[in-house]
Design a protein around this motif. Structure first.
Motif, PDB file in Angstrom:
ATOM      1  N   ARG A  89      28.854 -21.098  50.068  1.00  0.00           N
ATOM      2  CA  ARG A  89      28.062 -22.089  49.334  1.00  0.00           C
ATOM      3  C   ARG A  89      28.794 -22.481  48.059  1.00  0.00           C
ATOM      4  NH1 ARG A  89      26.158 -23.653  44.448  1.00  0.00           N
ATOM      5  NH2 ARG A  89      24.380 -24.983  44.686  1.00  0.00           N
ATOM      6  N   SER A  90      29.375 -21.495  47.342  1.00  0.00           N
ATOM      7  CA  SER A  90      30.125 -21.783  46.121  1.00  0.00           C
ATOM      8  C   SER A  90      31.386 -22.582  46.421  1.00  0.00           C
ATOM      9  CB  SER A  90      30.507 -20.489  45.410  1.00  0.00           C
ATOM     10  OG  SER A  90      29.358 -19.836  44.931  1.00  0.00           O
ATOM     11  N   LEU A  91      32.079 -22.243  47.517  1.00  0.00           N
ATOM     12  CA  LEU A  91      33.293 -22.977  47.877  1.00  0.00           C
ATOM     13  C   LEU A  91      32.990 -24.437  48.205  1.00  0.00           C
ATOM     14  CD1 LEU A  91      35.206 -20.367  50.068  1.00  0.00           C
ATOM     15  CD2 LEU A  91      35.723 -21.072  47.732  1.00  0.00           C
ATOM     16  N   VAL A  92      31.922 -24.675  48.958  1.00  0.00           N
ATOM     17  CA  VAL A  92      31.553 -26.047  49.309  1.00  0.00           C
ATOM     18  C   VAL A  92      31.128 -26.811  48.060  1.00  0.00           C
ATOM     19  CG1 VAL A  92      29.905 -27.472  50.590  1.00  0.00           C
ATOM     20  CG2 VAL A  92      30.964 -25.490  51.684  1.00  0.00           C
ATOM     21  N   ASN A  93      30.373 -26.174  47.172  1.00  0.00           N
ATOM     22  CA  ASN A  93      29.961 -26.835  45.935  1.00  0.00           C
ATOM     23  C   ASN A  93      31.173 -27.168  45.068  1.00  0.00           C
ATOM     24  OD1 ASN A  93      27.904 -27.770  44.074  1.00  0.00           O
ATOM     25  ND2 ASN A  93      28.468 -26.021  42.819  1.00  0.00           N
ATOM     26  N   ASN A  94      32.147 -26.250  44.980  1.00  0.00           N
ATOM     27  CA  ASN A  94      33.363 -26.521  44.209  1.00  0.00           C
ATOM     28  C   ASN A  94      34.145 -27.688  44.800  1.00  0.00           C
ATOM     29  OD1 ASN A  94      32.785 -24.412  42.486  1.00  0.00           O
ATOM     30  ND2 ASN A  94      34.187 -22.979  43.458  1.00  0.00           N
TER      31      ASN A  94
END
Length: 184
Positions: free
Chosen positions: A70-75
């Motif tokens: 989720r953090s990777l996609v948001n970044n």
């Protein structure tokens, strides 16, 4: 459930997200395009201008991957819409920085200049104003690559605790030590 993993990702205007074969997610925006291979136990649901990251089961490694992806996609979404920036400050007498294209030439008190080559995804600029420390500005759409490159430049001459000389981030605090004269 993961607090980070269950948070929704809101897509800004001009950003397109597609999930292709082999669970590869592609994020395209005004600044460029990024892609990431997702684990097969993680799924992505795109509903209009929101993205939801789901996991297959409640096993501990899968729960850890839920928040990570989720953090990777948001970044990636933030990177292609706004981009990321890092600022490095060179503190020391005679320290200099010169940027030409994708190369950065640094004079950091060694007997020779250090030349650092950057990947094409990273834009580097350097400024040297009279009375101020030289500054190096790094910009990229890939947050992970930008952090890695900035850490590499910082590792060339880490800030030392006695005089504070070295390469540091502009918002970094260096804990200073008293020298040997303080023991008396």
């Amino acid at each position: 459930m993961s607090r980070i993993g269950k948070a929704l990702i809101t897509l800004p205007k001009g950003v397109q997200v597609t999930v292709g074969e082999n669970n590869v997610i592609r994020v395209k925006g005004p600044k460029g395009e990024l892609f990431e291979q997702l684990d097969e136990r993680i799924t992505i649901e795109i509903d209009g201008d929101t993205i939801t990251v789901n996991r297959a089961n409640e096993e501990k490694p899968v729960r850890a991957l839920h928040g990570l992806y989720r953090s990777l996609v948001n970044n990636m979404v933030v990177g292609v819409s706004e981009g990321y920036k890092k600022q490095l400050e060179l503190v020391g007498v005679g320290y200099k920085a010169t940027a030409t294209g994708s190369n950065l030439e640094l004079a950091l008190g060694f007997s020779h200049p250090i030349i650092v080559q950057f990947p094409k995804e990273v834009v580097v600029t350097a400024t040297m104003e009279k009375g101020k420390n030289p500054m190096v500005y790094l910009e990229s759409i890939d947050k992970q690559l930008l952090g890695q490159v900035a850490a590499k430049v910082r590792s060339l001459r880490k800030p030392e605790p006695y005089k504070g000389k070295g390469v540091r981030y502009t918002n970094e605090f260096i804990r200073r030590k008293a020298g040997k004269s303080a023991s008396k």
